[in-house]
Design a protein around this motif. Structure first.
Motif, PDB file in Angstrom:
ATOM      1  N   PRO A  35       0.754  -1.090   0.096  1.00 30.44           N
ATOM      2  CA  PRO A  35       0.187  -0.083  -0.013  1.00 30.44           C
ATOM      3  C   PRO A  35       0.702   1.281   0.078  1.00 30.44           C
ATOM      4  O   PRO A  35       0.312   2.232  -0.148  1.00 30.44           O
ATOM      5  CB  PRO A  35      -0.813  -0.181   1.157  1.00 30.44           C
ATOM      6  CG  PRO A  35      -0.030  -0.794   2.263  1.00 30.44           C
ATOM      7  CD  PRO A  35       0.502  -1.962   1.334  1.00 30.44           C
ATOM      8  N   PHE A  36       2.162   1.133   0.401  1.00 33.77           N
ATOM      9  CA  PHE A  36       2.975   2.398   0.157  1.00 33.77           C
ATOM     10  C   PHE A  36       3.482   2.653  -1.008  1.00 33.77           C
ATOM     11  O   PHE A  36       4.114   3.673  -1.303  1.00 33.77           O
ATOM     12  CB  PHE A  36       4.148   2.145   1.439  1.00 33.77           C
ATOM     13  CG  PHE A  36       3.439   2.084   2.753  1.00 33.77           C
ATOM     14  CD1 PHE A  36       2.961   3.323   3.523  1.00 33.77           C
ATOM     15  CD2 PHE A  36       3.432   0.868   3.378  1.00 33.77           C
ATOM     16  CE1 PHE A  36       2.493   3.229   4.607  1.00 33.77           C
ATOM     17  CE2 PHE A  36       2.959   0.958   4.830  1.00 33.77           C
ATOM     18  CZ  PHE A  36       2.324   2.018   5.444  1.00 33.77           C
ATOM     19  N   CYS A  86       8.044  -1.919   8.885  1.00 32.23           N
ATOM     20  CA  CYS A  86       6.659  -1.617   8.587  1.00 32.23           C
ATOM     21  C   CYS A  86       5.790  -1.921   9.673  1.00 32.23           C
ATOM     22  O   CYS A  86       5.854  -2.883  10.154  1.00 32.23           O
ATOM     23  CB  CYS A  86       6.249  -2.450   7.121  1.00 32.23           C
ATOM     24  SG  CYS A  86       4.716  -2.020   6.728  1.00 32.23           S
ATOM     25  N   SER A  87       4.666  -1.078   9.747  1.00 41.17           N
ATOM     26  CA  SER A  87       3.602  -1.195  10.920  1.00 41.17           C
ATOM     27  C   SER A  87       2.551  -1.904  10.418  1.00 41.17           C
ATOM     28  O   SER A  87       1.780  -2.719  11.164  1.00 41.17           O
ATOM     29  CB  SER A  87       2.984   0.090  11.092  1.00 41.17           C
ATOM     30  OG  SER A  87       2.396   0.678   9.829  1.00 41.17           O
ATOM     31  N   ILE A  88       2.523  -2.541   9.043  1.00 41.37           N
ATOM     32  CA  ILE A  88       1.408  -3.115   8.630  1.00 41.37           C
ATOM     33  C   ILE A  88       1.800  -4.976   8.613  1.00 41.37           C
ATOM     34  O   ILE A  88       0.808  -5.672   9.209  1.00 41.37           O
ATOM     35  CB  ILE A  88       1.078  -2.979   7.127  1.00 41.37           C
ATOM     36  CG1 ILE A  88       0.585  -1.702   7.131  1.00 41.37           C
ATOM     37  CG2 ILE A  88       0.111  -3.913   6.502  1.00 41.37           C
ATOM     38  CD1 ILE A  88       0.185  -0.933   5.604  1.00 41.37           C
ATOM     39  N   HIS A  89       2.928  -5.330   8.311  1.00 39.70           N
ATOM     40  CA  HIS A  89       3.446  -6.608   8.190  1.00 39.70           C
ATOM     41  C   HIS A  89       2.248  -7.496   7.229  1.00 39.70           C
ATOM     42  O   HIS A  89       1.598  -8.386   7.854  1.00 39.70           O
ATOM     43  CB  HIS A  89       3.640  -7.373   9.559  1.00 39.70           C
ATOM     44  CG  HIS A  89       4.783  -6.417  10.553  1.00 39.70           C
ATOM     45  ND1 HIS A  89       5.903  -6.384   9.890  1.00 39.70           N
ATOM     46  CD2 HIS A  89       4.527  -6.099  11.435  1.00 39.70           C
ATOM     47  CE1 HIS A  89       6.573  -5.826  10.805  1.00 39.70           C
ATOM     48  NE2 HIS A  89       5.900  -5.436  11.924  1.00 39.70           N
ATOM     49  N   CYS A  90       2.359  -7.514   6.022  1.00 40.83           N
ATOM     50  CA  CYS A  90       1.247  -8.134   5.203  1.00 40.83           C
ATOM     51  C   CYS A  90       1.708  -9.530   5.265  1.00 40.83           C
ATOM     52  O   CYS A  90       0.971 -10.055   4.308  1.00 40.83           O
ATOM     53  CB  CYS A  90       1.259  -7.157   3.942  1.00 40.83           C
ATOM     54  SG  CYS A  90       2.504  -7.171   3.061  1.00 40.83           S
ATOM     55  N   TYR A  91       2.972  -9.962   5.241  1.00 41.17           N
ATOM     56  CA  TYR A  91       3.302 -11.373   4.871  1.00 41.17           C
ATOM     57  C   TYR A  91       2.446 -12.205   5.997  1.00 41.17           C
ATOM     58  O   TYR A  91       2.276 -12.002   7.013  1.00 41.17           O
ATOM     59  CB  TYR A  91       4.625 -11.928   5.491  1.00 41.17           C
ATOM     60  CG  TYR A  91       5.587 -11.324   4.249  1.00 41.17           C
ATOM     61  CD1 TYR A  91       6.658 -12.202   3.672  1.00 41.17           C
ATOM     62  CD2 TYR A  91       5.587 -10.005   3.671  1.00 41.17           C
ATOM     63  CE1 TYR A  91       7.388 -12.178   2.712  1.00 41.17           C
ATOM     64  CE2 TYR A  91       6.407  -9.702   2.403  1.00 41.17           C
ATOM     65  CZ  TYR A  91       7.277 -10.675   1.876  1.00 41.17           C
ATOM     66  OH  TYR A  91       8.253 -10.458   0.810  1.00 41.17           O
ATOM     67  N   GLN A  92       2.129 -13.412   5.654  1.00 36.92           N
ATOM     68  CA  GLN A  92       1.504 -14.476   6.706  1.00 36.92           C
ATOM     69  C   GLN A  92       2.615 -14.986   7.399  1.00 36.92           C
ATOM     70  O   GLN A  92       3.885 -15.155   6.927  1.00 36.92           O
ATOM     71  CB  GLN A  92       0.829 -15.479   5.712  1.00 36.92           C
ATOM     72  CG  GLN A  92      -0.562 -15.096   4.960  1.00 36.92           C
ATOM     73  CD  GLN A  92      -0.791 -16.372   4.031  1.00 36.92           C
ATOM     74  OE1 GLN A  92      -0.195 -17.553   3.963  1.00 36.92           O
ATOM     75  NE2 GLN A  92      -2.108 -16.052   3.317  1.00 36.92           N
ATOM     76  N   PRO A  93       2.292 -15.507   8.592  1.00 37.58           N
ATOM     77  CA  PRO A  93       3.437 -15.718   9.515  1.00 37.58           C
ATOM     78  C   PRO A  93       4.350 -16.889   8.946  1.00 37.58           C
ATOM     79  O   PRO A  93       5.481 -16.541   9.074  1.00 37.58           O
ATOM     80  CB  PRO A  93       2.703 -16.389  10.877  1.00 37.58           C
ATOM     81  CG  PRO A  93       1.383 -15.618  10.757  1.00 37.58           C
ATOM     82  CD  PRO A  93       0.830 -15.660   9.024  1.00 37.58           C
ATOM     83  N   GLY A  99       9.240   1.929   3.060  1.00 35.72           N
ATOM     84  CA  GLY A  99      10.511   1.468   3.691  1.00 35.72           C
ATOM     85  C   GLY A  99      10.781   0.055   3.813  1.00 35.72           C
ATOM     86  O   GLY A  99      10.212  -0.561   3.164  1.00 35.72           O
ATOM     87  N   ALA A 100      11.793  -0.225   4.680  1.00 32.19           N
ATOM     88  CA  ALA A 100      12.241  -1.538   4.837  1.00 32.19           C
ATOM     89  C   ALA A 100      10.763  -2.343   5.417  1.00 32.19           C
ATOM     90  O   ALA A 100      10.218  -1.806   6.266  1.00 32.19           O
ATOM     91  CB  ALA A 100      13.321  -1.807   5.765  1.00 32.19           C
ATOM     92  N   CYS A 101      10.637  -3.645   4.798  1.00 32.73           N
ATOM     93  CA  CYS A 101       9.433  -4.431   5.372  1.00 32.73           C
ATOM     94  C   CYS A 101       9.503  -4.626   7.161  1.00 32.73           C
ATOM     95  O   CYS A 101       8.564  -4.908   7.635  1.00 32.73           O
ATOM     96  CB  CYS A 101       9.255  -5.614   4.665  1.00 32.73           C
ATOM     97  SG  CYS A 101       8.819  -5.330   3.049  1.00 32.73           S
ATOM     98  N   SER A 102      10.862  -4.824   7.399  1.00 37.31           N
ATOM     99  CA  SER A 102      11.030  -5.166   8.834  1.00 37.31           C
ATOM    100  C   SER A 102      10.594  -4.055   9.669  1.00 37.31           C
ATOM    101  O   SER A 102      10.268  -4.105  10.891  1.00 37.31           O
ATOM    102  CB  SER A 102      12.449  -5.395   8.970  1.00 37.31           C
ATOM    103  OG  SER A 102      13.360  -4.235   8.734  1.00 37.31           O
TER     104      SER A 102
END
Length: 92
Positions: free
Chosen positions: A57-58, A68-75, A63-66
Motif C-alpha cells: 500500500p505504500f 513496517c507497521s502493517i506486516h502483510c506477510y502471512q506468518p 520503507g524496509a518491510c522489517s
C-alpha cells in the motif's frame, strides 16, 4: 499515507526490491537446498514475496518491510523470508 491496495506497484524501487529478494532466495536455495534452479518451496516464496511487493500500500514510498507497521506477510512466509535474508544478506 498509503495508496489504494487494488493497484499493482511496478515502479523502479519496487522492481529493484523484487530483483533483490529474488537474488537472495536464489543464493539461499543454491547453498541450503543444493539446487541450481529454485526448488518448489523457494519458487513459492519468491512468487509470494513479489506479490506482496506488488501490492504494497505504500508503493514507491515504502520503507524496509522489517520496519513496517502493517506486516502483510502471512506468518509462515514471514519466518521463511527472515531466514533467507539472514542467510543471504552477508553474501550480497
Amino acid at each position: 499515507m498509503p495508496k489504494q491496495m487494488d493497484k499493482h506497484n511496478n515502479g523502479p524501487k519496487i522492481q529493484k526490491e523484487m530483483e533483490t529478494v529474488a537474488q537472495m532466495i536464489k543464493i539461499y536455495c543454491r547453498r541450503k537446498h543444493h539446487h541450481h534452479e529454485l526448488c518448489g518451496q523457494c519458487q513459492d516464496l519468491k512468487q509470494y514475496a513479489h506479490k506482496r511487493l506488488g501490492l504494497c500500500p505504500f508503493g514507491e514510498d515504502k520503507g524496509a518491510c522489517s520496519n513496517c507497521s502493517i506486516h502483510c506477510y502471512q506468518p509462515q512466509y514471514r519466518t521463511a523470508i527472515k531466514k533467507v535474508m539472514r542467510y543471504s544478506g552477508p553474501w550480497m
